[in-house]
Design a protein around this motif. Sequence first.
Motif, PDB file in Angstrom:
ATOM      1  N   ALA A  17      -9.337   5.351 -16.570  1.00  0.00           N
ATOM      2  CA  ALA A  17      -9.640   6.143 -15.368  1.00  0.00           C
ATOM      3  C   ALA A  17     -10.534   7.322 -15.718  1.00  0.00           C
ATOM      4  O   ALA A  17     -10.498   7.857 -16.830  1.00  0.00           O
ATOM      5  CB  ALA A  17      -8.356   6.637 -14.727  1.00  0.00           C
ATOM      6  N   GLU A  18     -11.330   7.735 -14.748  1.00  0.00           N
ATOM      7  CA  GLU A  18     -12.130   8.945 -14.855  1.00  0.00           C
ATOM      8  C   GLU A  18     -11.307  10.128 -14.343  1.00  0.00           C
ATOM      9  O   GLU A  18     -10.288   9.944 -13.669  1.00  0.00           O
ATOM     10  CB  GLU A  18     -13.415   8.791 -14.035  1.00  0.00           C
ATOM     11  N   PRO A  19     -11.734  11.359 -14.640  1.00  0.00           N
ATOM     12  CA  PRO A  19     -10.970  12.527 -14.158  1.00  0.00           C
ATOM     13  C   PRO A  19     -10.787  12.501 -12.638  1.00  0.00           C
ATOM     14  O   PRO A  19     -11.751  12.322 -11.887  1.00  0.00           O
ATOM     15  CB  PRO A  19     -11.847  13.715 -14.590  1.00  0.00           C
ATOM     16  N   GLY A  20      -9.536  12.657 -12.200  1.00  0.00           N
ATOM     17  CA  GLY A  20      -9.235  12.718 -10.772  1.00  0.00           C
ATOM     18  C   GLY A  20      -9.306  11.394 -10.033  1.00  0.00           C
ATOM     19  O   GLY A  20      -9.163  11.370  -8.802  1.00  0.00           O
ATOM     20  N   GLU A  21      -9.476  10.274 -10.744  1.00  0.00           N
ATOM     21  CA  GLU A  21      -9.712   9.010 -10.048  1.00  0.00           C
ATOM     22  C   GLU A  21      -8.468   8.503  -9.322  1.00  0.00           C
ATOM     23  O   GLU A  21      -8.579   7.895  -8.247  1.00  0.00           O
ATOM     24  CB  GLU A  21     -10.226   7.948 -11.012  1.00  0.00           C
ATOM     25  N   PHE A  22      -7.294   8.734  -9.843  1.00  0.00           N
ATOM     26  CA  PHE A  22      -6.078   8.317  -9.130  1.00  0.00           C
ATOM     27  C   PHE A  22      -5.969   9.062  -7.799  1.00  0.00           C
ATOM     28  O   PHE A  22      -5.681   8.474  -6.762  1.00  0.00           O
ATOM     29  CB  PHE A  22      -4.836   8.600  -9.987  1.00  0.00           C
ATOM     30  N   THR A  23      -6.210  10.386  -7.829  1.00  0.00           N
ATOM     31  CA  THR A  23      -6.131  11.177  -6.597  1.00  0.00           C
ATOM     32  C   THR A  23      -7.246  10.800  -5.636  1.00  0.00           C
ATOM     33  O   THR A  23      -7.049  10.780  -4.413  1.00  0.00           O
ATOM     34  CB  THR A  23      -6.203  12.673  -6.930  1.00  0.00           C
ATOM     35  N   ARG A  24      -8.422  10.498  -6.174  1.00  0.00           N
ATOM     36  CA  ARG A  24      -9.533  10.104  -5.308  1.00  0.00           C
ATOM     37  C   ARG A  24      -9.213   8.805  -4.586  1.00  0.00           C
ATOM     38  O   ARG A  24      -9.558   8.636  -3.408  1.00  0.00           O
ATOM     39  CB  ARG A  24     -10.817   9.957  -6.123  1.00  0.00           C
ATOM     40  N   ARG A  25      -8.545   7.883  -5.261  1.00  0.00           N
ATOM     41  CA  ARG A  25      -8.149   6.633  -4.595  1.00  0.00           C
ATOM     42  C   ARG A  25      -7.100   6.908  -3.522  1.00  0.00           C
ATOM     43  O   ARG A  25      -7.093   6.260  -2.467  1.00  0.00           O
ATOM     44  CB  ARG A  25      -7.638   5.629  -5.627  1.00  0.00           C
ATOM     45  N   ALA A  26      -6.200   7.864  -3.793  1.00  0.00           N
ATOM     46  CA  ALA A  26      -5.222   8.232  -2.768  1.00  0.00           C
ATOM     47  C   ALA A  26      -5.921   8.753  -1.526  1.00  0.00           C
ATOM     48  O   ALA A  26      -5.539   8.436  -0.393  1.00  0.00           O
ATOM     49  CB  ALA A  26      -4.257   9.273  -3.327  1.00  0.00           C
ATOM     50  N   PHE A  27      -6.974   9.563  -1.720  1.00  0.00           N
ATOM     51  CA  PHE A  27      -7.748  10.071  -0.593  1.00  0.00           C
ATOM     52  C   PHE A  27      -8.492   8.943   0.113  1.00  0.00           C
ATOM     53  O   PHE A  27      -8.464   8.836   1.350  1.00  0.00           O
ATOM     54  CB  PHE A  27      -8.737  11.130  -1.088  1.00  0.00           C
ATOM     55  N   ALA A  28      -9.154   8.081  -0.655  1.00  0.00           N
ATOM     56  CA  ALA A  28      -9.938   6.995  -0.065  1.00  0.00           C
ATOM     57  C   ALA A  28      -9.059   6.024   0.711  1.00  0.00           C
ATOM     58  O   ALA A  28      -9.491   5.447   1.713  1.00  0.00           O
ATOM     59  CB  ALA A  28     -10.702   6.256  -1.156  1.00  0.00           C
ATOM     60  N   ASN A  29      -7.812   5.870   0.274  1.00  0.00           N
ATOM     61  CA  ASN A  29      -6.901   4.929   0.928  1.00  0.00           C
ATOM     62  C   ASN A  29      -6.014   5.599   1.973  1.00  0.00           C
ATOM     63  O   ASN A  29      -5.057   4.985   2.467  1.00  0.00           O
ATOM     64  CB  ASN A  29      -6.025   4.231  -0.125  1.00  0.00           C
ATOM     65  N   GLY A  30      -6.306   6.846   2.312  1.00  0.00           N
ATOM     66  CA  GLY A  30      -5.599   7.507   3.397  1.00  0.00           C
ATOM     67  C   GLY A  30      -4.215   8.008   3.056  1.00  0.00           C
ATOM     68  O   GLY A  30      -3.454   8.374   3.964  1.00  0.00           O
ATOM     69  N   ARG A  31      -3.882   8.089   1.775  1.00  0.00           N
ATOM     70  CA  ARG A  31      -2.559   8.597   1.408  1.00  0.00           C
ATOM     71  C   ARG A  31      -2.489  10.126   1.493  1.00  0.00           C
ATOM     72  O   ARG A  31      -1.434  10.692   1.740  1.00  0.00           O
ATOM     73  CB  ARG A  31      -2.192   8.152  -0.017  1.00  0.00           C
ATOM     74  N   ILE A  32      -3.622  10.783   1.245  1.00  0.00           N
ATOM     75  CA  ILE A  32      -3.727  12.229   1.405  1.00  0.00           C
ATOM     76  C   ILE A  32      -5.081  12.522   2.038  1.00  0.00           C
ATOM     77  O   ILE A  32      -5.991  11.688   1.985  1.00  0.00           O
ATOM     78  CB  ILE A  32      -3.608  12.987   0.063  1.00  0.00           C
ATOM     79  N   PRO A  76       0.794  -1.240   0.000  1.00  0.00           N
ATOM     80  CA  PRO A  76       0.000   0.000   0.000  1.00  0.00           C
ATOM     81  C   PRO A  76       0.820   1.280   0.000  1.00  0.00           C
ATOM     82  O   PRO A  76       0.252   2.365  -0.025  1.00  0.00           O
ATOM     83  CB  PRO A  76      -0.789  -0.122   1.302  1.00  0.00           C
ATOM     84  N   ASN A  77       2.150   1.174   0.042  1.00  0.00           N
ATOM     85  CA  ASN A  77       2.979   2.381   0.131  1.00  0.00           C
ATOM     86  C   ASN A  77       3.244   2.950  -1.262  1.00  0.00           C
ATOM     87  O   ASN A  77       4.378   2.991  -1.755  1.00  0.00           O
ATOM     88  CB  ASN A  77       4.292   2.068   0.851  1.00  0.00           C
ATOM     89  N   THR A  78       2.161   3.374  -1.914  1.00  0.00           N
ATOM     90  CA  THR A  78       2.248   3.978  -3.236  1.00  0.00           C
ATOM     91  C   THR A  78       1.434   5.265  -3.242  1.00  0.00           C
ATOM     92  O   THR A  78       0.764   5.599  -2.266  1.00  0.00           O
ATOM     93  CB  THR A  78       1.703   3.027  -4.313  1.00  0.00           C
ATOM     94  N   ALA A  79       1.483   5.966  -4.364  1.00  0.00           N
ATOM     95  CA  ALA A  79       0.756   7.233  -4.461  1.00  0.00           C
ATOM     96  C   ALA A  79      -0.740   7.054  -4.268  1.00  0.00           C
ATOM     97  O   ALA A  79      -1.418   7.920  -3.701  1.00  0.00           O
ATOM     98  CB  ALA A  79       1.035   7.884  -5.814  1.00  0.00           C
ATOM     99  N   THR A  80      -1.286   5.933  -4.725  1.00  0.00           N
ATOM    100  CA  THR A  80      -2.721   5.699  -4.612  1.00  0.00           C
ATOM    101  C   THR A  80      -3.091   4.794  -3.444  1.00  0.00           C
ATOM    102  O   THR A  80      -4.275   4.594  -3.169  1.00  0.00           O
ATOM    103  CB  THR A  80      -3.269   5.066  -5.901  1.00  0.00           C
ATOM    104  N   GLY A  81      -2.095   4.208  -2.777  1.00  0.00           N
ATOM    105  CA  GLY A  81      -2.376   3.292  -1.681  1.00  0.00           C
ATOM    106  C   GLY A  81      -2.706   1.885  -2.128  1.00  0.00           C
ATOM    107  O   GLY A  81      -3.126   1.050  -1.321  1.00  0.00           O
ATOM    108  N   GLU A  82      -2.524   1.580  -3.409  1.00  0.00           N
ATOM    109  CA  GLU A  82      -2.771   0.236  -3.934  1.00  0.00           C
ATOM    110  C   GLU A  82      -1.673  -0.109  -4.925  1.00  0.00           C
ATOM    111  O   GLU A  82      -0.799   0.719  -5.212  1.00  0.00           O
ATOM    112  CB  GLU A  82      -4.154   0.171  -4.593  1.00  0.00           C
TER     113      GLU A  82
END
Length: 428
Positions: free
Chosen positions: A106-121, A70-76
């Motif tokens: 991917a949809e717009p912003g989906e990589f960043t949204r996954r980072a948020f959902a996975n607690g990376r940001i 999980p130690n990636t930009a998106t948490g996956e």
Amino acid sequence: MSETPTIFALSSGAPPAGIGVIRISGPQAGAALVALAGRVPEPRRASLARLRDASGALLDEALALWFPGPNTATGEDLAELHCHGGRAVIAAIEGALAALPGLRKAEPGEFTRRAFANGRIDLAEAEGLADLLSAETELQRAAALANAGGALSRQVEAWRETVLGLSAEVEGVLDFSDEEDSADLPECFTWNIGALGQEIADWLSRPRSERLGEGYRVVLAGPPNAGKSTLFNALIESEAAITSPIAGTTRDVIERSVAIGGVPFTFVDTAGLRDGALADEIEAIGIDRALGELDRADLVLWLGPEGEGPQGAWEIAAQADREGFAPKAAARFTVSAATGEGLVALKTALVDDARMALPKPGQAALNARQHARLGEAAEALGGARGLSDPLLVAEELRRARLAFDRLIGRATTEDMLDTLFGRFCIGK
């Protein structure tokens, strides 16, 4: 329950380009590497690979990188393909990825949204990243970078910890409330809440981040033929406004956004102000709009008769090159757009004035949503300070904690998230 889909998208600039970076994130990222590159390379090390489609046809020679979660930009699990940046190459690789089971674009912003959902940001960092991607001036970049780097989030966490400590004191009092010798809140309790409230109030008084996007609004005003449009063109370094010796040439508001010294500005040219009875119908409308712009301005450059401008306006003695030029006794600047006299000094002063009104370079700035949530926390703390009943104080402190949680995204709504992440490009 279905598995989370694996997403992919071009994360670099639009082709054609020297290099194209295709990002893949999700549980099938490793399988995608095996399918196209024939193997999963050593983690976090670039490896040369020949990419092939399902039929075995060569697509490109590229660098493949593997980042196990999980130690990636998106948490996956995350993979990147650094390929040649031609349109046909990108399309072929994306087509091969889309044909794999469990993968979709991917949809717009989906990589960043996954980072948020996975607690990376957290939410404040995500908003800072969105602002960073849209930054066009140095001030915008510096402020957005501060938020994206977690400056605001760290401050909010510190405030939240302080409120938790205050809540613990209240709970201690409540625990003893049923005993014969009930306890009271410490004498310093009210002072501590007041100090925290003042610190938050200082943040609320800061210029908002939206000011960086809108720019420092400078309105040029005065009577017809005062040199407003000529000076406007000189300030924006473009022939945006028509200049003519004929009175009433500028009939409407003209706006242009520019950056000077890394500071965003919106310069506004307006119709010449004169007695509406002397103007035709269209010019009269322009004059009404010009008067409205005076109320919206951060600063007015007054090119009319000395002392007749709005309060706080800078007196500008324009057209200094013209025969019969009449100087102003208290002119802030004497300028000639034709010869360039005084323009450098005027621009320097405008930059200095704007820097005082806009967020400071590198300083975290609140957007409208963050300002509203922090205002809720300040209101709750103010309420707690004026109460003596520990139960009521505890409820106000809970409200403050909830406002902090909503600010950084611990408590939020899907609609708000959809709006935020929809601002991002597809590869982010």
